[in-house]
Design a protein around this motif. Structure first.
Motif, PDB file in Angstrom:
ATOM      1  N   GLU A 344     -81.755 -87.033 -29.585  1.00 16.53           N
ATOM      2  CA  GLU A 344     -80.664 -86.661 -30.500  1.00 16.53           C
ATOM      3  C   GLU A 344     -79.686 -85.706 -29.811  1.00 16.53           C
ATOM      4  O   GLU A 344     -78.465 -85.822 -29.954  1.00 16.53           O
ATOM      5  CB  GLU A 344     -81.217 -86.017 -31.780  1.00 16.53           C
ATOM      6  CG  GLU A 344     -80.079 -85.610 -32.715  1.00 16.53           C
ATOM      7  CD  GLU A 344     -80.521 -85.074 -34.067  1.00 16.53           C
ATOM      8  OE1 GLU A 344     -81.728 -85.127 -34.385  1.00 16.53           O
ATOM      9  OE2 GLU A 344     -79.621 -84.592 -34.796  1.00 16.53           O
ATOM     10  N   ARG A 347     -77.551 -87.790 -27.586  1.00 22.09           N
ATOM     11  CA  ARG A 347     -76.651 -88.670 -28.356  1.00 22.09           C
ATOM     12  C   ARG A 347     -75.456 -87.894 -28.896  1.00 22.09           C
ATOM     13  O   ARG A 347     -74.339 -88.393 -28.922  1.00 22.09           O
ATOM     14  CB  ARG A 347     -77.436 -89.311 -29.515  1.00 22.09           C
ATOM     15  CG  ARG A 347     -76.628 -90.256 -30.375  1.00 22.09           C
ATOM     16  CD  ARG A 347     -77.485 -90.921 -31.451  1.00 22.09           C
ATOM     17  NE  ARG A 347     -78.185 -89.991 -32.326  1.00 22.09           N
ATOM     18  CZ  ARG A 347     -77.609 -89.275 -33.289  1.00 22.09           C
ATOM     19  NH1 ARG A 347     -76.324 -89.385 -33.509  1.00 22.09           N
ATOM     20  NH2 ARG A 347     -78.315 -88.454 -34.048  1.00 22.09           N
ATOM     21  N   ARG A 348     -75.701 -86.641 -29.283  1.00 25.90           N
ATOM     22  CA  ARG A 348     -74.617 -85.876 -29.907  1.00 25.90           C
ATOM     23  C   ARG A 348     -73.790 -85.076 -28.901  1.00 25.90           C
ATOM     24  O   ARG A 348     -72.693 -84.647 -29.209  1.00 25.90           O
ATOM     25  CB  ARG A 348     -75.202 -84.959 -30.987  1.00 25.90           C
ATOM     26  CG  ARG A 348     -75.754 -85.762 -32.155  1.00 25.90           C
ATOM     27  CD  ARG A 348     -76.446 -84.900 -33.190  1.00 25.90           C
ATOM     28  NE  ARG A 348     -75.604 -83.875 -33.784  1.00 25.90           N
ATOM     29  CZ  ARG A 348     -76.066 -82.945 -34.633  1.00 25.90           C
ATOM     30  NH1 ARG A 348     -77.351 -82.939 -34.976  1.00 25.90           N
ATOM     31  NH2 ARG A 348     -75.252 -82.040 -35.132  1.00 25.90           N
TER      32      ARG A 348
END
Ligand SMILES: Cc1cc2nc3c(=O)[nH]c(=O)nc-3n(C[C@H](O)[C@H](O)[C@H](O)COP(=O)(O)OP(=O)(O)OC[C@H]3O[C@@H](n4cnc5c(N)ncnc54)[C@H](O)[C@@H]3O)c2cc1C
Length: 415
Positions: A344, A347-348
């Motif tokens: 995550e 991804r961010r």
């Protein structure tokens, strides 16, 4: 990174929850943010903290975007920095001798919020080291070096010089652009060197700068004049890497004359008042931002051209997100080294860094030359942005770091 040991020393207690390789600005920020929220953190760096806090360590200033100032506020650091931070009220971008320029004015924004702040890196470092020394759950181990990390299902073990080992749930590599931990983990990177050197120095001037930052595009690269406290400005002078050594070696008067030609006379007579520093300029993008129980932050993950003053701001946004993911995971009683958390994080964070790499690289290529059609295109581009207030406001908000994916710290809230 060595995955041959699936569960290194699994039954033993951890020495820290998070081990951070590197006490540069990114590493210290992550350490202070996480330890401030109660996490057990060890920060390791081969350099002596007394030297890192000294005047002679880093001559750079950082343009701290407004969003980064909110992160520093959320971590509780801003009150230690505010008195030595100069608000940026206006940014003027000019192309060599062309009269066309782009003008950002904080007066165009609601509440006349400053566009950002110019802060000396030594001020940031001093505030971080002071705060690190006050936090009971932060252990600064320096000068010490991390030699490698063995990671498995049960945890990670950082191997230090002196045969010491630190067990933890997660290791953060904040060990800079050359990142030994990134390489050891087998994470590749797209990278190249610009044939440019960043010459950095400080000048005093007769007239006040009124908080105006200037980016002047010259054929060798951008020449930035950044407002500091008092009648001082920080210069980031991008020069051809072959010419830079001779300029850096000039006697005082000749160096001042070269500076004066590029600076112009708008602030009255100028006088160089600090040492001259030089930094090779490069671009780097790690192919991944994580491996098993390892997260890359700051320049270990991405290095960009300083043309837009955004490199550290990217690192601050890495810290804001990773610290939030770690602290929330811990509050839920879950493993902070979990692969889904690290995925995550990547991804961010990666789109922001990739976008800025592309924009800064493109701007540098577009402006660092004298080819007539390119000059015309860029001048028309600058003028078009200037005449389209909504586009201009959007670009301004992006540079300020106040749009997009904003974790709690980037909204000025505590973790
Ligand atoms: C000329 C110039 C101007 C700039 N201006 C701006 C600006 O205005 N605004 C902005 O946002 N950004 C700016 N930047 C970018 C910014 O300065 C950097 O992004 C930032 O300083 C990098 O910090 P870092 O902590 O990621 O890496 P570093 O400062 O490189 O820190 C890495 C640390 O890791 C340590 N280390 C290395 N190996 C190990 C190991 N094996 N174990 C443990 N520790 C290790 C090192 O000793 C070091 O202390 C500029 C850059 C340049 C070159």
């Amino acid at each position: 990174m060595d995955d041959r040991h699936p569960s290194p020393m699994a039954p033993m207690a951890d020495d820290a929850e998070l081990v951070i390789a590197g006490a540069g600005l990114a590493g210290l920020l992550l350490g202070v943010a996480c330890a401030g929220a109660g996490l057990q953190v060890a920060v390791v760096d081969p350099q002596d903290p007394a030297a890192m806090a000294g005047e002679g360590f880093d001559g750079r200033t950082s343009a701290i975007a407004y969003g980064s100032r909110l992160v520093l506020g959320g971590i509780g650091l801003w009150p230690r920095i505010a008195g030595e931070a100069e608000p940026i009220r206006e940014i003027r971008v000019a192309d060599d001798e062309s009269p066309l320029f782009l003008h950002y004015d904080s007066a165009d924004l609601a509440g006349a919020t400053p566009l950002g702040y110019i802060v000396e890196n030594r001020v940031l470092r001093r505030a971080l080291l002071e705060r690190a020394g006050e936090l009971p759950t932060l252990r600064l181990m320096a000068p010490r070096r991390i030699l490698g990390v063995d990671a498995g299902e049960g945890g990670a073990v950082a191997r230090l010089d002196g045969a010491e080992r630190l067990r933890a749930r997660l290791v953060a590599a904040a060990d800079g652009g050359r990142s030994p931990l990134r390489r050891a983990a087998g994470i590749g990177a797209l990278e190249w060197r610009y044939r440019q050197t960043g010459i950095v120095t400080t000048v005093a001037h007769a007239r006040p700068h009124a908080g105006i930052a200037i980016e002047h595009f010259l054929p060798a690269g951008p020449f930035a004049i950044l407002p500091m406290t008092g009648n001082r400005s920080s210069i980031v002078w991008t020069e051809d890497a072959n010419l830079a050594p001779a300029l850096l070696a000039l006697p005082e008067a000749a160096f001042a004359a070269e500076l004066g030609v590029r600076f112009g006379g708008f602030l009255g007579p100028i006088e160089p008042i600090g040492p001259r520093w030089s930094y090779p300029l490069a671009l780097l993008q790690a192919e991944r931002y994580w491996a098993r129980r390892l997260a890359l932050i700051g320049e270990a993950a991405h290095v960009i051209h300083p043309i837009a003053g955004q490199g550290l701001n990217l690192g601050i946004r890495d810290v804001a997100l990773l610290a939030e993911l770690i602290i929330d995971q811990r509050r839920r009683g879950l493993d902070i080294g979990d692969g889904a958390l690290l995925e995550e994080y990547q991804r961010r964070r990666r789109p922001d860094a990739l976008l800025l790499a592309a924009v800064t690289d493109g701007l540098n290529r577009l402006f660092s030359n004298t080819i007539p059609p390119l000059r015309l295109a860029r001048d028309l581009g600058l003028a078009a942005v200037h005449r389209l207030p909504p586009l201009k406001r959007l670009l301004m908000r992006h540079a300020m770091g106040t749009i997009g994916d904003r974790p709690r710290l980037a909204r000025g809230e505590p973790l």
